[in-house]
Design a protein around this motif. Structure first.
Motif, short mmCIF file in Angstrom:
data_model
loop_
_atom_site.label_atom_id
_atom_site.label_comp_id
_atom_site.label_asym_id
_atom_site.label_seq_id
_atom_site.Cartn_x
_atom_site.Cartn_y
_atom_site.Cartn_z
N ALA A 73 -17.67 -17.27 -1.98
CA ALA A 73 -18.13 -18.63 -1.67
C ALA A 73 -16.96 -19.52 -1.27
CB ALA A 73 -18.86 -19.21 -2.88
N LYS A 74 -15.83 -19.37 -1.95
CA LYS A 74 -14.65 -20.17 -1.60
C LYS A 74 -14.16 -19.83 -0.20
CE LYS A 74 -12.95 -20.88 -6.31
NZ LYS A 74 -11.81 -20.71 -7.24
N MET A 75 -14.07 -18.54 0.11
CA MET A 75 -13.57 -18.13 1.42
C MET A 75 -14.50 -18.59 2.53
SD MET A 75 -12.29 -14.31 0.25
CE MET A 75 -12.04 -13.67 1.89
N ALA A 76 -15.80 -18.49 2.31
CA ALA A 76 -16.77 -18.86 3.34
C ALA A 76 -16.76 -20.36 3.60
CB ALA A 76 -18.17 -18.41 2.94
N ALA A 113 -18.60 -12.93 8.72
CA ALA A 113 -18.81 -12.10 9.91
C ALA A 113 -18.71 -12.93 11.18
CB ALA A 113 -20.17 -11.41 9.83
N ALA A 114 -19.16 -14.17 11.13
CA ALA A 114 -19.13 -15.03 12.31
C ALA A 114 -17.71 -15.37 12.74
CB ALA A 114 -19.92 -16.31 12.06
N LEU A 115 -16.76 -15.35 11.79
CA LEU A 115 -15.38 -15.62 12.16
C LEU A 115 -14.87 -14.59 13.16
CD1 LEU A 115 -13.83 -16.49 8.67
CD2 LEU A 115 -14.33 -18.07 10.53
N CYS A 116 -15.49 -13.42 13.18
CA CYS A 116 -15.07 -12.37 14.12
C CYS A 116 -15.52 -12.67 15.55
CB CYS A 116 -15.67 -11.03 13.71
SG CYS A 116 -15.31 -10.55 12.03
N ASN A 117 -16.54 -13.50 15.70
CA ASN A 117 -17.15 -13.69 17.01
C ASN A 117 -16.94 -15.07 17.61
OD1 ASN A 117 -18.30 -11.07 17.02
ND2 ASN A 117 -19.89 -11.78 15.63
N MET A 118 -16.16 -15.92 16.92
CA MET A 118 -15.93 -17.26 17.45
C MET A 118 -15.12 -17.20 18.74
SD MET A 118 -15.00 -19.50 14.09
CE MET A 118 -16.21 -19.86 12.84
N ARG A 119 -15.34 -18.16 19.60
CA ARG A 119 -14.56 -18.27 20.82
C ARG A 119 -13.63 -19.48 20.71
NH1 ARG A 119 -16.55 -15.72 25.52
NH2 ARG A 119 -18.47 -14.57 25.20
N PRO A 120 -12.33 -19.27 20.84
CA PRO A 120 -11.42 -20.41 20.85
C PRO A 120 -11.57 -21.19 22.15
CG PRO A 120 -10.22 -18.37 21.21
CD PRO A 120 -11.63 -17.99 20.89
N GLY A 138 -11.84 -19.71 25.65
CA GLY A 138 -12.98 -18.88 25.99
C GLY A 138 -12.83 -17.41 25.71
N ARG A 139 -11.66 -16.96 25.25
CA ARG A 139 -11.47 -15.55 24.94
C ARG A 139 -11.99 -15.25 23.54
NH1 ARG A 139 -5.46 -13.86 25.68
NH2 ARG A 139 -6.38 -11.82 25.30
N TYR A 140 -12.48 -14.04 23.36
CA TYR A 140 -12.94 -13.67 22.03
C TYR A 140 -11.77 -13.65 21.06
CZ TYR A 140 -17.60 -12.16 23.41
OH TYR A 140 -18.89 -12.13 23.84
N ARG A 141 -12.04 -14.09 19.84
CA ARG A 141 -11.07 -13.90 18.78
C ARG A 141 -11.04 -12.42 18.41
NH1 ARG A 141 -9.26 -18.44 15.92
NH2 ARG A 141 -10.42 -20.36 16.32
N ASN A 142 -9.92 -12.02 17.85
CA ASN A 142 -9.84 -10.67 17.31
C ASN A 142 -10.88 -10.49 16.22
OD1 ASN A 142 -8.81 -8.14 16.51
ND2 ASN A 142 -7.60 -9.12 14.94
N PRO A 143 -11.67 -9.43 16.25
CA PRO A 143 -12.63 -9.20 15.16
C PRO A 143 -11.87 -8.79 13.90
CG PRO A 143 -12.64 -7.34 16.65
CD PRO A 143 -11.73 -8.37 17.26
#
Length: 277
Positions: free
Chosen positions: A136-139, A187-194, A197-202
């Motif tokens: 919960a803290k991390m999320a 899991a969503a942190l893996c798919n965010m776009r900075p 516009g490039r994908y973040r590293n999963p």
């Protein structure tokens, strides 16, 4: 008498071929990795223990990580300290850190800050077990202890680094909609776009709990994966990072090595809502 597989392996080597495991070992030795070689930059594992009863496996976890040839440091929450004695970890005491150590070396501007130093050192940040409270803290981006601070300052855009978490909790807690929400957030942190516009590293891998008899006596989902399986996940992650550094992967692991090692990743991952009973 050698088995057919052993004979085939010898024949391959006599003809100048090498097995995949031998090729991997050769690459590791050339890179300064593996048995008998100095630890390479992509072998540093910071393992974190949190307030789940699965932290009783802390000594086993560290022992098996080191047996793989990883350089290991450990940190733990105050709740985790109920389940093991930090002095029993097979590490130099200088490489084991609790919350009380966070500001011990800091007395003024310019002095080292422990969670920043650990974040810089680690190639893999392994949180095993990940309790419901720390999840919960991390999320939610909270950072009120050493483990949470390391996660909060982690650079998720750096493809040379990886976070692996192994949730462990009571079945009812695991099936709570809060847990679903928090795991989806990670899991969503893996798919965010900075912005560019490039994908973040999963950069976050979630090792889903398994079903077994839990500490509370119930049988159900929520137990941390077996230590050997967790250690193998770290090994696979480091291999992907190593091969990516050799140019054998598509950008940010969205194919190539990930497909070769783990199978094709889904375009978007979502944890199902709680199953109920």
């Amino acid at each position: 008498m050698a088995s057919d597989g052993e004979g085939e392996g010898r024949a391959m080597r006599s003809n100048g071929w090498t097995t995949r495991s031998e090729e991997r070992s050769k690459r590791e030795i050339e890179a300064g990795e593996g048995d008998g070689a100095a630890a390479a930059p992509t072998r540093n594992v910071l393992v974190a223990f949190t307030g789940s009863v699965a932290s009783i496996k802390a000594v086993e976890m560290v022992t098996k990580l080191r047996a793989k040839g990883f350089a290991v440091k450990a940190c733990y929450t105050s709740s985790a300290a109920r389940f093991f004695d930090a002095a029993d970890l097979p590490l130099d005491p200088a490489d084991v850190h609790g919350d009380d150590d966070e500001w011990r070396r800091w007395s003024g501007k310019g002095d080292p800050v422990l969670h920043v130093e650990l974040r810089r050192w680690a190639d893999v940040f392994l949180v095993a077990p990940l309790s419901a409270n720390t999840l919960a803290k991390m999320a939610n981006g909270l950072s009120d202890n050493l483990v949470a601070c390391v996660f909060r300052c982690w650079d998720f855009t750096d493809e040379r680094k990886r976070v692996i978490v192994a949730p462990a909790m009571n079945t009812w807690m695991y099936e709570s909609p809060f847990t679903t929400k928090h795991l989806n957030t990670l899991a969503a942190l893996c798919n965010m776009r900075p912005p560019e516009g490039r994908y973040r590293n999963p950069a976050i891998e979630i090792l889903e709990p398994i079903e077994k008899t839990l500490a509370c006596g119930e049988v159900g989902d929520g137990a941390m994966q077996e230590v050997d399986d967790v250690v193998d996940a770290v090994d696979r992650a480091l291999l992907r990072m190593h091969l990516r550094g050799e140019g054998m992967d598509t950008p940010f692991g969205l194919g190539g090595v990930d497909k070769m090692v783990n199978g094709p990743p889904p375009p978007e991952y979502a944890y199902p809502m709680n199953k109920g009973r």
